[in-house]
Design a protein around this motif. Structure first.
Motif, short mmCIF file in Angstrom:
data_model
loop_
_atom_site.label_atom_id
_atom_site.label_comp_id
_atom_site.label_asym_id
_atom_site.label_seq_id
_atom_site.Cartn_x
_atom_site.Cartn_y
_atom_site.Cartn_z
N ASN A 159 24.76 -15.38 -4.30
CA ASN A 159 26.18 -15.57 -4.04
C ASN A 159 26.88 -15.74 -5.38
OD1 ASN A 159 28.77 -16.75 -3.48
ND2 ASN A 159 28.01 -17.33 -1.45
N LYS A 160 27.81 -14.86 -5.69
CA LYS A 160 28.46 -14.89 -7.00
C LYS A 160 29.24 -16.18 -7.23
CE LYS A 160 28.87 -9.90 -7.69
NZ LYS A 160 29.79 -8.76 -7.95
N GLY A 161 29.56 -16.87 -6.15
CA GLY A 161 30.30 -18.12 -6.31
C GLY A 161 29.42 -19.33 -6.46
N ILE A 162 28.10 -19.12 -6.49
CA ILE A 162 27.16 -20.24 -6.60
C ILE A 162 26.12 -19.91 -7.66
CG2 ILE A 162 25.48 -21.68 -5.38
CD1 ILE A 162 26.82 -20.88 -2.77
N CYS A 163 25.84 -20.86 -8.53
CA CYS A 163 24.76 -20.70 -9.51
C CYS A 163 23.54 -21.47 -9.01
CB CYS A 163 25.19 -21.22 -10.88
SG CYS A 163 23.90 -21.05 -12.13
N ASN A 164 22.47 -20.76 -8.73
CA ASN A 164 21.26 -21.34 -8.17
C ASN A 164 20.19 -21.43 -9.25
OD1 ASN A 164 19.31 -22.27 -6.44
ND2 ASN A 164 18.95 -20.31 -5.42
N LEU A 165 19.82 -22.65 -9.63
CA LEU A 165 18.81 -22.88 -10.66
C LEU A 165 17.48 -23.19 -9.98
CD1 LEU A 165 20.87 -25.15 -13.08
CD2 LEU A 165 20.61 -22.66 -13.14
N ILE A 166 16.54 -22.25 -10.08
CA ILE A 166 15.26 -22.41 -9.40
C ILE A 166 14.12 -22.38 -10.41
CG2 ILE A 166 16.17 -21.31 -7.32
CD1 ILE A 166 14.66 -18.78 -8.09
N ARG A 287 -5.63 -39.40 -14.31
CA ARG A 287 -4.33 -38.75 -14.49
C ARG A 287 -4.30 -37.44 -13.71
NH1 ARG A 287 -2.95 -37.84 -20.44
NH2 ARG A 287 -4.97 -36.78 -20.31
N LEU A 288 -3.14 -37.15 -13.15
CA LEU A 288 -3.03 -36.06 -12.19
C LEU A 288 -2.79 -34.70 -12.85
CD1 LEU A 288 -2.87 -35.32 -9.11
CD2 LEU A 288 -0.39 -35.60 -9.33
N THR A 289 -3.63 -33.73 -12.52
CA THR A 289 -3.38 -32.34 -12.86
C THR A 289 -2.24 -31.84 -11.98
OG1 THR A 289 -5.65 -31.90 -13.54
CG2 THR A 289 -4.34 -30.00 -12.85
N THR A 290 -1.30 -31.13 -12.58
CA THR A 290 -0.10 -30.75 -11.83
C THR A 290 0.57 -29.53 -12.46
OG1 THR A 290 2.01 -31.61 -10.96
CG2 THR A 290 1.37 -32.30 -13.16
N VAL A 291 1.61 -29.06 -11.82
CA VAL A 291 2.41 -27.96 -12.36
C VAL A 291 3.67 -28.55 -12.97
CG1 VAL A 291 3.68 -25.85 -11.83
CG2 VAL A 291 1.50 -26.32 -10.68
N GLY A 292 3.91 -28.26 -14.23
CA GLY A 292 5.03 -28.87 -14.94
C GLY A 292 6.28 -28.01 -14.93
N GLN A 293 7.41 -28.68 -14.71
CA GLN A 293 8.71 -28.03 -14.87
C GLN A 293 9.54 -28.86 -15.83
OE1 GLN A 293 11.73 -28.55 -11.76
NE2 GLN A 293 10.11 -29.30 -10.41
N ASP A 294 10.43 -28.21 -16.55
CA ASP A 294 11.23 -28.87 -17.59
C ASP A 294 12.57 -29.31 -17.00
OD1 ASP A 294 12.66 -29.66 -19.82
OD2 ASP A 294 11.85 -28.06 -21.10
N VAL A 295 12.66 -30.58 -16.59
CA VAL A 295 13.90 -31.07 -15.98
C VAL A 295 15.03 -31.13 -17.01
CG1 VAL A 295 12.79 -32.36 -14.12
CG2 VAL A 295 13.15 -33.46 -16.34
N GLY A 296 14.68 -31.33 -18.27
CA GLY A 296 15.69 -31.36 -19.31
C GLY A 296 16.34 -30.00 -19.52
N GLU A 297 15.53 -28.95 -19.51
CA GLU A 297 16.05 -27.60 -19.67
C GLU A 297 16.91 -27.21 -18.47
OE1 GLU A 297 16.90 -23.95 -21.32
OE2 GLU A 297 16.05 -25.76 -22.23
N ARG A 298 16.48 -27.62 -17.27
CA ARG A 298 17.28 -27.30 -16.09
C ARG A 298 18.63 -28.01 -16.15
NH1 ARG A 298 15.46 -26.28 -9.94
NH2 ARG A 298 13.87 -27.84 -10.35
N ASN A 316 25.16 -15.83 -14.20
CA ASN A 316 24.06 -15.27 -13.42
C ASN A 316 23.84 -16.14 -12.18
OD1 ASN A 316 21.68 -14.29 -12.38
ND2 ASN A 316 20.59 -14.24 -14.33
N PRO A 317 23.98 -15.58 -10.97
CA PRO A 317 23.92 -16.41 -9.76
C PRO A 317 22.55 -17.04 -9.50
CG PRO A 317 23.98 -14.09 -9.20
CD PRO A 317 24.26 -14.18 -10.66
N VAL A 318 21.49 -16.44 -10.05
CA VAL A 318 20.15 -17.01 -9.89
C VAL A 318 19.48 -17.06 -11.25
CG1 VAL A 318 17.89 -16.81 -8.79
CG2 VAL A 318 19.94 -16.07 -7.55
N GLN A 319 19.10 -18.25 -11.67
CA GLN A 319 18.43 -18.43 -12.95
C GLN A 319 17.10 -19.13 -12.70
OE1 GLN A 319 21.05 -20.08 -16.00
NE2 GLN A 319 22.85 -19.30 -14.91
N THR A 320 16.02 -18.52 -13.17
CA THR A 320 14.67 -19.01 -12.88
C THR A 320 14.02 -19.60 -14.12
OG1 THR A 320 14.42 -17.27 -11.21
CG2 THR A 320 12.42 -18.40 -11.93
N LEU A 321 13.52 -20.81 -13.98
CA LEU A 321 12.80 -21.47 -15.07
C LEU A 321 11.30 -21.29 -14.88
CD1 LEU A 321 15.51 -23.29 -14.43
CD2 LEU A 321 14.47 -24.82 -16.11
#
Length: 334
Positions: A159-166, A287-298, A316-321
């Protein structure tokens, strides 16, 4: 203390000015006032230690510099949504990024999309960051609200009116599946409270990474009390697997504690992987093995997108990290 509070009328009377003039100085509306008048008012305000209402100042300006962050208080959070590790980390990152850009952040938990409109209009907000709502909510907001907003992990058509950060949920699951397969695991269980949208993408990725072995799915209840009873009932079934992939760190750590309370050792008896790489992953044992995402970059991307939308620029309506596997001690070789 209230009796000693300095009022606008007190300042006006002492200077022989109207209350409107003093109010205009306080709110920065000084174009039609002489420099001398502005200086007199400001000096007396400082001398009398007048403390203005910040809300009143912001609401009176065309640019309030307020950005609202609204989180869906879904029933699974049991009225503790802001305590969730991912939500808390996201809010923390947004706070500092918004402050750095010169904005104020206001937070609200809501369940209905129309509550968001009332919240935004009440505070004259310049933009919104929305977390955890559904496709119909976003569509309704876009149709009924004109201020810019960005979405975290929205699951809807562009949707051009919404920026979706995924984030790349499928690739995160794929990395988990590949990792477990390389470690020799052939019986892997995925757990989630649903089998749709982002969680499904994570589990589908895991199944693909496990190649011909695949991975089974176990749907757990929303609430903690119900999950505990569910784990008690299904413990024998869970222990038939050599590894469990939980779609969130919260569920992974909760299951870890449940198993350890029953003398089941991680990863000696069963391996465990989460998703998000929240701070708690470093504070559990193992300590837990996990999948990391960068909350600071988002958060950085969210602020940049809001600024562009506010200026009428295309975004860009959809931006993927990207995401990456973080190996720790909760997974063993088979």
């Amino acid at each position: 203390m209230e009796q000693n509070r300095v009022r606008i009328v007190d300042i006006a009377e002492e200077l022989g000015l109207s209350t409107a003039t003093v109010s205009n100085v306080i709110h920065g509306k000084t174009k039609k006032l002489s420099k001398e008048t502005v200086k007199r008012v400001q000096e007396l305000l400082e001398e009398r230690q007048y403390i203005p209402s910040m809300a009143g100042i912001l609401l009176s300006q065309n640019n309030s510099r307020i950005v609202g962050v609204v989180v869906n208080s879904h029933e699974k959070y049991e009225n503790r949504v802001l305590e969730d590790a991912f939500i808390a980390a996201s809010l923390n990152a947004l706070l500092f990024m918004l402050e750095h850009a010169g904005y104020f952040m206001m937070v609200r938990a809501a369940t209905q999309w129309n509550d968001i409109i009332r919240f935004a209009s009440m505070w004259n907000m310049e933009g919104l960051v929305l977390i955890g709502f559904c496709e119909n909510d976003y569509k309704s907001l876009r149709e009924n609200m004109h201020i810019p907003f960005v979405v975290y992990d929205g699951y809807f058509a562009e949707n051009k009116g919404i920026c979706n950060l995924i984030i790349d949920n499928y690739d995160g699951g794929l990395q988990v599946g590949n990792y477990l397969y390389q470690k020799g695991h052939r019986k892997v269980l995925c757990i989630s409270d649903n089998n749709i949208c982002t969680d499904k993408e994570r589990m589908d990725g895991c199944r693909a990474g496990m190649k011909e072995a695949g991975a089974d799915f176990l749907e757990v209840p929303f609430t903690g009390v119900q999950r505990h009873a569910f784990y008690v009932k299904n413990l024998t079934r869970i222990m038939q697997y050599s590894a469990v992939f939980a779609v969130s760190d919260t569920y992974a750590i909760e299951l870890m504690h449940f198993l350890q309370e029953r003398g089941i050792q991680i990863p000696k008896n069963i391996s465990l992987v989460g998703f998000d790489n929240m701070g708690l992953c470093e504070r559990v044992y193992p300590r837990l093995t996990t999948v990391g995402q960068d909350v600071g970059e988002r958060a950085k991307m969210a602020v940049a997108a809001l600024q562009k939308l506010k200026a009428g620029e295309e975004v860009n309506p959809v931006q993927t990290l990207p995401v990456s596997l973080v190996e720790r001690e909760s997974v063993a070789d088979v």
